[in-house]
Design an enzyme around this catalytic site. Structure first.
Site, short mmCIF file in Angstrom:
data_model
loop_
_atom_site.label_atom_id
_atom_site.label_comp_id
_atom_site.label_asym_id
_atom_site.label_seq_id
_atom_site.Cartn_x
_atom_site.Cartn_y
_atom_site.Cartn_z
N SER A 1 10.08 4.88 2.85
CA SER A 1 8.89 5.37 3.54
C SER A 1 7.92 4.22 3.83
O SER A 1 8.31 3.23 4.44
CB SER A 1 8.23 6.47 2.70
OG SER A 1 7.31 7.21 3.45
N ASP B 1 12.67 11.11 5.48
CA ASP B 1 12.06 10.18 4.53
C ASP B 1 12.98 9.86 3.36
O ASP B 1 13.50 10.76 2.70
CB ASP B 1 10.76 10.80 4.01
CG ASP B 1 9.86 9.77 3.35
OD1 ASP B 1 10.38 8.79 2.80
OD2 ASP B 1 8.64 9.96 3.37
#
Length: 387
Positions: A47, A166
Site C-alpha cells: 500500500s 491492496d
C-alpha cells in the site's frame, strides 16, 4: 541488533496518509546513514509502504513526494466526507504523481530490488512482485497495491490482466518473519522502527503481520490512516518519524554515540521553515509571534527542504481557514460542488473505469450515467442535511 556486515532487507507497512511518517524516517536515514537504504538487498512494501519503497529505490527527492502527499491530504479535507466523497479520487492523484515522478527507465532500475505486496481478488492470496517489464507495468502494480476496496472504489485495477487489491489485505508487512528484514511501521508495536507508546497499553494485536499496541495513540494513528489530520498534525507526524529513525540508528550503533539531540538543536537554530525570517525586522522572535499557521518547533529537526514544504502546506491551510476566505471563496465552491452534473461524471470514472466521458461514447454509457447520477443526487442530499 542490526549488523551492517550482513545482508539485510527493509519492509514498509501500509499506512495510508500516515505515509508522512515515512517521509521523516527516510529523511533522517538519508541524512545520517544512507547506506541503510543503498545497500539493502530487497525493499518490500504494501500500500502506502509500496509507494515509499519505490520512491527510495529510485532515489526520488523526498520534498517532492512530501508536496504531493500534503496536496492529496488537502484535497481530501476539502470535502465533507473527506476521502469518501464521490468527487475525490485518491488513486487518480497517486497515478498522476507516479506518471510525473517516475523516470522512463524506472522498471529497469527497481526490478529485482523492489518487491510489492498485492492481493489477488480471485482467491485472496498474496503475491510479491519484483520484476517489471515496463514503466506502465510498475505503475499498475503500485496502483493495485494501494487499492483499498470500497474506500478507493468498487472495480479493482488490474496487473497483467488480473484483478488485484491492496497488499495490506493479505500481507501488510512483507517478509517480516525473516530475521534479516528490518520492519518499519508508523504504529507503535513490535516493528524494528516504529513509535514508542507514551500512554498505557492494554494489549497487543496483529493485523496481517503488523503489530499494534492497543492504546489511544494508535487509535489516532489508525484514524489518520484513512482520514488525514490537519496539516500541522501531519507536520508533527513527519518530525516524529525523523526522531524515531534517529533513535533506531543510535540504538544500533549506526551513528555517533554522541547525543544526536544536542547536535540537532544546534542545526535547528540555523534553519528556518520559510523566508519570512529573512524579511522580518524582528527576526526569530517576530516569526514565532506571527507564525500562527505552524509552530516551528514541530518541524525544527527536519531537513530544510522538508521544513519549507510543510510550512507552505500549513500556511495555505491556515489562509484558507480564515473567515473572509470562507465567505468569499470556499462557500461558492462548496455550493457549486453540490451540483450533481460534474460530480456524476467523476463518480462514474471512479467506480466504473470503462466509462469514457467523450461524446462518441456517451450513448453507450447512458444508463450508467443515469444510475450514478441518481445515486450522486441522493448522496449530496444526505451531505446537505448534515448526515
Amino acid at each position: 541488533m542490526f549488523d551492517p556486515s550482513k545482508e539485510w532487507s527493509i519492509s514498509f507497512a501500509g499506512c495510508g496518509f500516515m505515509g508522512i511518517y515515512y517521509v521523516g524516517v527516510i529523511s533522517c536515514i538519508l541524512q545520517r546513514f544512507p547506506r541503510f537504504i543503498r545497500d539493502a538487498s530487497k525493499i518490500y512494501g504494501a500500500s502506502a509502504g509500496a509507494l515509499m519503497a519505490a520512491i527510495i529505490t529510485l532515489g526520488i527527492p523526498l520534498d517532492k513526494c512530501c508536496t504531493d502527499l500534503m496536496h492529496m491530504a488537502k484535497e481530501a479535507r476539502k470535502h465533507k466526507l473527506g476521502p469518501l466523497h464521490p468527487a475525490y479520487n485518491l488513486l487518480q492523484l497517486v497515478q498522476e504523481s507516479l506518471l510525473e515522478k517516475l523516470p522512463e527507465d524506472a522498471h529497469l532500475r527497481v526490478s529485482g530490488k523492489l518487491s510489492l505486496s498485492l492481493t489477488r481478488v480471485s482467491d485472496g492470496r498474496n503475491l510479491l512482485v519484483s520484476q517489471f517489464d515496463s514503466r506502465e507495468e510498475l505503475i499498475q502494480a503500485l496502483i493495485c497495491s494501494c487499492f483499498v476496496p470500497l474506500y478507493c472504489g468498487v472495480v479493482p485495477p488490474t496487473y497483467r490482466g488480473v484483478y488485484y487489491v491492496d497488499g495490506a489485505v493479505s500481507d501488510n508487512l512483507p517478509r517480516c518473519q525473516l530475521g534479516r528484514t528490518i520492519t518499519i511501521s508508523p504504529y507503535a508495536g513490535e516493528s524494528d522502527l516504529c513509535p514508542r507508546a507514551s500512554t498505557l497499553t492494554f494489549h497487543e494485536v496483529r493485523f496481517n503481520n503488523v503489530s499494534f499496541q492497543v492504546n489511544s495513540e494508535n487509535l489516532y494513528r489508525v484514524t489518520s490512516t484513512f482520514f488525514p489530520p490537519e496539516a500541522e498534525a501531519m507536520a508533527e507526524i513527519c518530525q516524529n518519524g525523523y526522531m524515531d529513525a534517529l533513535r533506531f540508528l543510535q540504538e544500533n550503533n549506526l551513528i555517533s554515540s554522541e547525543s544526536p539531540l544536542r547536535s540537532l538543536q544546534a542545526i535547528a537554530t540555523e534553519r528556518v521553515c520559510c523566508d519570512q525570517v529573512k524579511d522580518s525586522p524582528g527576526g526569530e522572535k517576530s516569526v514565532q509571534r506571527d507564525h500562527l499557521w505552524l509552530d516551528p518547533k514541530l518541524i525544527q529537526n527536519l531537513p530544510a527542504e522538508l521544513q519549507r514544504v510543510l510550512c507552505k502546506a500549513c500556511r495555505e491551510t491556515h489562509t484558507a481557514g480564515g473567515l473572509l476566505t470562507h465567505m468569499t471563496e470556499y462557500l461558492p465552491k462548496k455550493v457549486t460542488s453540490y451540483l450533481p452534473f460534474d460530480s456524476a461524471r467523476s463518480v462514474a470514472q471512479r467506480y466504473h473505469p470503462t466509462v469514457n466521458p467523450s461524446p462518441c461514447n456517451f450513448q453507450i454509457n447512458y444508463y450508467i450515467y443515469i444510475y450514478i447520477y441518481i445515486c450522486t443526487v441522493y448522496i449530496y442530499c444526505l451531505c446537505a442535511i448534515g448526515i
